[in-house]
Design a protein around this motif. Sequence first.
Motif, short mmCIF file in Angstrom:
data_model
loop_
_atom_site.label_atom_id
_atom_site.label_comp_id
_atom_site.label_asym_id
_atom_site.label_seq_id
_atom_site.Cartn_x
_atom_site.Cartn_y
_atom_site.Cartn_z
N LEU A 14 0.83 -1.21 0.00
CA LEU A 14 0.00 0.00 0.00
C LEU A 14 0.87 1.25 0.00
O LEU A 14 0.59 2.22 -0.72
CB LEU A 14 -0.94 -0.01 1.22
CG LEU A 14 -1.94 1.13 1.31
CD1 LEU A 14 -2.86 1.13 0.11
CD2 LEU A 14 -2.75 1.02 2.59
N LYS A 15 1.96 1.25 0.78
CA LYS A 15 2.88 2.40 0.79
C LYS A 15 3.56 2.57 -0.57
O LYS A 15 3.71 3.68 -1.05
CB LYS A 15 3.94 2.22 1.89
CG LYS A 15 3.43 2.45 3.28
CD LYS A 15 4.56 2.36 4.28
CE LYS A 15 4.05 2.61 5.68
NZ LYS A 15 5.11 2.54 6.67
N LYS A 16 3.97 1.45 -1.15
CA LYS A 16 4.59 1.51 -2.47
C LYS A 16 3.61 2.04 -3.51
O LYS A 16 3.96 2.84 -4.37
CB LYS A 16 5.08 0.12 -2.90
CG LYS A 16 6.41 -0.27 -2.34
CD LYS A 16 6.85 -1.57 -2.97
CE LYS A 16 8.23 -1.93 -2.50
NZ LYS A 16 8.71 -3.17 -3.10
N LYS A 17 2.38 1.60 -3.41
CA LYS A 17 1.34 2.04 -4.35
C LYS A 17 1.12 3.55 -4.23
O LYS A 17 1.01 4.25 -5.24
CB LYS A 17 0.06 1.26 -4.05
CG LYS A 17 -0.95 1.27 -5.15
CD LYS A 17 -2.10 0.38 -4.81
CE LYS A 17 -2.97 0.13 -6.00
NZ LYS A 17 -4.09 -0.75 -5.72
#
Length: 148
Positions: free
Chosen positions: A4-7
């Motif tokens: 989610l953070k990467k997204k």
Amino acid sequence: MKSLKKKRRVQIIAIATVALVLSTGLIGYALQDGINFFRSPSQIVEEPPLPTEVFRIGGLVEEGSIVRGQGETVSFSVTDGGAVIPVTYTGVLPDLFSENEGMVGTGTYEDGVFKATEILAKHDEEYMPKEVIESLKEQGVYKEPGDS
């Protein structure tokens, strides 16, 4: 959780890239009309610009060429030693505008005549725009200030 953070990072980078590209395009479009290219009389004779193109011409005001017309209209010729271009201008000329002195004009080239909308003259005895000096040096006409 890590995905989610990467997204989110990828989304922020993509949005920032699109914003940067869009702002660069808008700045380029806004400056499109504000860019005036400099040309010497010899360059104009070699490759005449389109009648709609606004550009700057620079050189020396040819001796004996200043003719005052009706009202504020003035005609004169600009030379760089290799070519002569007739110029017409309607307006008040700068105080330091005179024959055999450097000038830069902004306008269009129509039917073999440069129609100036703005005329700039040197502001002291030694100043001349860099582009005009370079053009006159190429023609072998330019003399350094103080040379006889």
